[in-house]
Scaffold this motif. Structure first.
Motif, short mmCIF file in Angstrom:
data_model
loop_
_atom_site.label_atom_id
_atom_site.label_comp_id
_atom_site.label_asym_id
_atom_site.label_seq_id
_atom_site.Cartn_x
_atom_site.Cartn_y
_atom_site.Cartn_z
N ALA A 74 3.72 20.62 106.89
CA ALA A 74 4.94 20.87 107.65
C ALA A 74 5.92 21.78 106.93
O ALA A 74 6.75 22.42 107.55
CB ALA A 74 5.64 19.53 107.95
N THR A 75 5.83 21.83 105.61
CA THR A 75 6.87 22.46 104.80
C THR A 75 7.03 23.95 105.05
O THR A 75 6.15 24.61 105.57
CB THR A 75 6.59 22.22 103.29
N VAL A 76 8.18 24.46 104.67
CA VAL A 76 8.50 25.86 104.94
C VAL A 76 7.95 26.73 103.82
O VAL A 76 8.46 26.75 102.72
CB VAL A 76 10.02 26.06 105.05
N ARG A 77 6.89 27.44 104.11
CA ARG A 77 6.36 28.49 103.27
C ARG A 77 6.01 29.63 104.22
O ARG A 77 5.99 29.46 105.44
CB ARG A 77 5.10 28.03 102.52
N ASP A 78 5.72 30.79 103.70
CA ASP A 78 5.37 31.91 104.56
C ASP A 78 4.20 31.53 105.46
O ASP A 78 3.18 31.00 104.99
CB ASP A 78 4.99 33.14 103.72
N ASP A 79 4.34 31.82 106.75
CA ASP A 79 3.28 31.68 107.75
C ASP A 79 2.91 30.24 108.06
O ASP A 79 1.88 29.99 108.66
CB ASP A 79 2.01 32.45 107.34
N LEU A 80 3.70 29.26 107.67
CA LEU A 80 3.37 27.88 107.98
C LEU A 80 4.17 27.43 109.20
O LEU A 80 4.98 28.17 109.75
CB LEU A 80 3.62 26.98 106.77
N TYR A 81 3.95 26.20 109.67
CA TYR A 81 4.41 25.78 110.98
C TYR A 81 5.89 26.02 111.27
O TYR A 81 6.24 26.70 112.23
CB TYR A 81 4.11 24.30 111.21
N VAL A 82 6.77 25.45 110.48
CA VAL A 82 8.20 25.57 110.78
C VAL A 82 8.66 27.00 110.62
O VAL A 82 9.38 27.54 111.47
CB VAL A 82 9.04 24.61 109.91
N SER A 83 8.25 27.65 109.56
CA SER A 83 8.64 29.04 109.35
C SER A 83 7.99 29.96 110.37
O SER A 83 8.45 31.09 110.58
CB SER A 83 8.30 29.50 107.93
N ALA A 84 6.93 29.50 111.03
CA ALA A 84 6.27 30.30 112.07
C ALA A 84 6.86 30.02 113.45
O ALA A 84 6.36 30.54 114.45
CB ALA A 84 4.77 30.02 112.08
N GLY A 85 7.90 29.20 113.52
CA GLY A 85 8.61 28.98 114.78
C GLY A 85 8.12 27.82 115.61
O GLY A 85 8.47 27.71 116.80
N ALA A 86 7.36 26.92 115.03
CA ALA A 86 6.88 25.76 115.78
C ALA A 86 7.92 24.64 115.77
O ALA A 86 8.83 24.61 114.93
CB ALA A 86 5.57 25.24 115.17
N LYS A 87 7.76 23.73 116.70
CA LYS A 87 8.60 22.53 116.76
C LYS A 87 7.75 21.38 116.24
O LYS A 87 6.76 20.99 116.87
CB LYS A 87 9.05 22.25 118.20
N VAL A 88 8.11 20.86 115.07
CA VAL A 88 7.26 19.91 114.37
C VAL A 88 7.91 18.54 114.28
O VAL A 88 9.03 18.39 113.77
CB VAL A 88 6.96 20.42 112.94
N TYR A 89 7.23 17.54 114.80
CA TYR A 89 7.63 16.15 114.61
C TYR A 89 6.87 15.62 113.40
O TYR A 89 5.65 15.79 113.30
CB TYR A 89 7.29 15.31 115.83
N ILE A 90 7.59 14.99 112.47
CA ILE A 90 6.92 14.36 111.33
C ILE A 90 7.18 12.86 111.36
O ILE A 90 8.26 12.42 111.76
CB ILE A 90 7.36 14.95 109.97
N SER A 91 6.19 12.11 110.96
CA SER A 91 6.32 10.66 111.00
C SER A 91 5.74 10.03 109.75
O SER A 91 4.70 10.45 109.25
CB SER A 91 5.57 10.10 112.23
N SER A 92 6.46 9.06 109.21
CA SER A 92 5.96 8.22 108.12
C SER A 92 6.71 6.91 108.16
O SER A 92 7.63 6.74 108.96
CB SER A 92 6.13 8.91 106.76
N ARG A 93 6.35 5.98 107.30
CA ARG A 93 7.03 4.67 107.31
C ARG A 93 8.49 4.78 106.93
O ARG A 93 9.32 4.04 107.43
CB ARG A 93 6.32 3.71 106.35
N SER A 94 8.80 5.67 106.02
CA SER A 94 10.16 5.76 105.47
C SER A 94 11.04 6.67 106.31
O SER A 94 10.86 7.89 106.36
CB SER A 94 10.11 6.29 104.04
N ALA A 95 12.03 6.06 106.99
CA ALA A 95 12.97 6.85 107.79
C ALA A 95 13.77 7.79 106.90
O ALA A 95 14.02 8.95 107.26
CB ALA A 95 13.92 5.92 108.55
N GLU A 96 14.13 7.32 105.71
CA GLU A 96 14.93 8.14 104.78
C GLU A 96 14.15 9.37 104.33
O GLU A 96 14.69 10.48 104.30
CB GLU A 96 15.33 7.30 103.57
N ALA A 97 12.88 9.17 103.99
CA ALA A 97 12.05 10.31 103.55
C ALA A 97 11.84 11.30 104.68
O ALA A 97 11.91 12.51 104.48
CB ALA A 97 10.71 9.79 103.04
N CYS A 98 11.60 10.79 105.90
CA CYS A 98 11.43 11.67 107.06
C CYS A 98 12.68 12.51 107.29
O CYS A 98 12.60 13.71 107.52
CB CYS A 98 11.14 10.84 108.30
N GLU A 99 13.84 11.86 107.27
CA GLU A 99 15.11 12.55 107.51
C GLU A 99 15.34 13.64 106.47
O GLU A 99 15.75 14.76 106.79
CB GLU A 99 16.27 11.55 107.47
#
Length: 266
Positions: free
Chosen positions: A28-53
Motif C-alpha cells: 500500500a505504501t507510497v513509492r514510485d508507481d505503487l497503488y496510492v501514488s498511482a492514484g488508486a483508492k486503497v482500503y487497508i485493514s488490520s487488527r490495530s486501529a491505531e496502526a491503520c490510522e
C-alpha cells in the motif's frame, strides 16, 4: 498496444488486509508507481486501529490516491463480514482484493500447541476463503471477462518447501493457500475475476526482522541476485496483476524470491 495504460491502476478500488505493517504496508505504501501514488483508492485493514490510522494518514497525505483505514480482526468470521459491510457503505464495487493478513508460530514438534496450529491455519488459509467469498458481490459488480477484477493472495516460498524453521502450521497454510488460489481460479474465472498468488521470499518485514538480524548474511548468500526483497518488488508485482498487463494471468503462483528456490551451489 496502449503501453501508457498497460500498468495503469488509477481510480481502482483496492482492499489490502494486513496493510498496516510488513508486506501489506509495502504493497500500500507510497513509492514510485505503487497503488496510492498511482492514484488508486486503497482500503487497508488490520487488527490495530491505531496502526491503520497512522499508515493511512501518511499515505493519503502524499497522494494522489487515497488510503482509508478499516480495522478488523480477521480471525473472527463476524469481523470479516463487518469489514465488507463497512466498505460496501462507501463503494459499489471492488477492483482488487489482496489477502495479506497472516500469522506465524514456530515451536518444536513435540510441544507445538493445538491452538497455535488452529490460529495460523484459520487466518492464513480459512479466512482468505471467507473474505474472498464475502467480497465476491463487490468484485463482480463491475467486472467483465474482458476487464476482470483481481484477487491476489500473499503466500510464501515456504509453501513450496520444508522451511528451516519449525513453522509447521505456516508452511502447511501457505501450501494450501497456493492450491486454494488455483482452485478458485479454475472455478471462478468465468465470473470475471482472476486469482493469483505471490510467494515472497526474504523481505524486510516485521515477521522476518529477527531472522534477518541473526542470519541475514547467510540468507543473502543463498539468493542468486544477492539482496533482500524491497517494497517495490512486491508492490510492483501486485500492480502487474491488478492492471491490464496481468488480465490473462489466472491461477499462477509467482515466486518473488530473487531465485532462492532455484539456488544451487555445489
Amino acid at each position: 498496444m496502449d503501453i501508457k495504460n498497460l500498468f495503469n491502476v488509477k481510480d481502482k478500488v483496492v482492499l489490502v488486509t494486513g496493510g498496516s505493517r510488513g508486506i501489506g504496508e509495502m504493497i500500500a505504501t507510497v513509492r514510485d508507481d505503487l497503488y496510492v501514488s498511482a492514484g488508486a483508492k486503497v482500503y487497508i485493514s488490520s487488527r490495530s486501529a491505531e496502526a491503520c490510522e497512522k499508515v493511512a494518514t501518511a499515505l493519503s497525505a502524499k497522494g494522489p490516491g487515497q488510503c482509508i483505514p478499516v480495522a478488523a480482526d480477521l480471525q473472527k468470521l463476524e469481523e470479516v463480514h463487518r469489514l465488507v459491510a463497512e466498505i460496501s457503505k462507501h463503494e459499489t464495487h471492488l477492483d482488487v482484493l489482496i489477502n495479506n493478513a497472516g500469522a506465524n508460530w514456530a515451536e518444536k514438534f513435540d510441544t507445538f500447541p493445538d491452538h497455535a496450529f488452529e490460529k495460523v491455519i484459520n487466518l492464513n488459509l480459512k479466512r482468505v476463503f471467507s473474505l474472498t467469498q464475502a467480497c465476491m458481490p463487490l468484485l463482480t459488480a463491475k467486472s467483465t471477462l474482458d476487464n476482470p477484477s483481481s484477487v491476489i493472495n500473499i503466500g510464501s516460498i515456504d509453501g513450496f518447501r520444508a522451511a528451516p524453521q519449525m513453522t509447521f502450521a505456516y508452511t502447511s497454510a501457505k501450501a494450501g493457500l497456493h492450491h486454494l488460489t488455483r482452485h478458485m481460479a479454475g472455478k471462478l474465472g468465468e465470473r470475471g475475476v482472476v486469482f493469483n498468488s505471490i510467494a515472497p521470499g526474504a523481505f524486510q518485514s516485521k515477521m522476518m526482522r529477527e531472522t534477518l538480524e541473526k542470519f541475514g548474511d547467510s540468507i543473502r548468500a543463498k539468493i542468486p541476485i544477492g539482496r533482500i526483497g524491497t517494497p517495490e518488488d512486491v508492490a510492483g508485482t501486485c500492480i502487474y496483476l491488478s492492471s491490464r498487463a496481468g488480465q490473462y494471468t489466472n491461477g499462477a503462483t509467482i515466486a518473488l524470491d530473487g531465485g532462492s528456490l532455484v539456488y544451487s551451489k555445489l
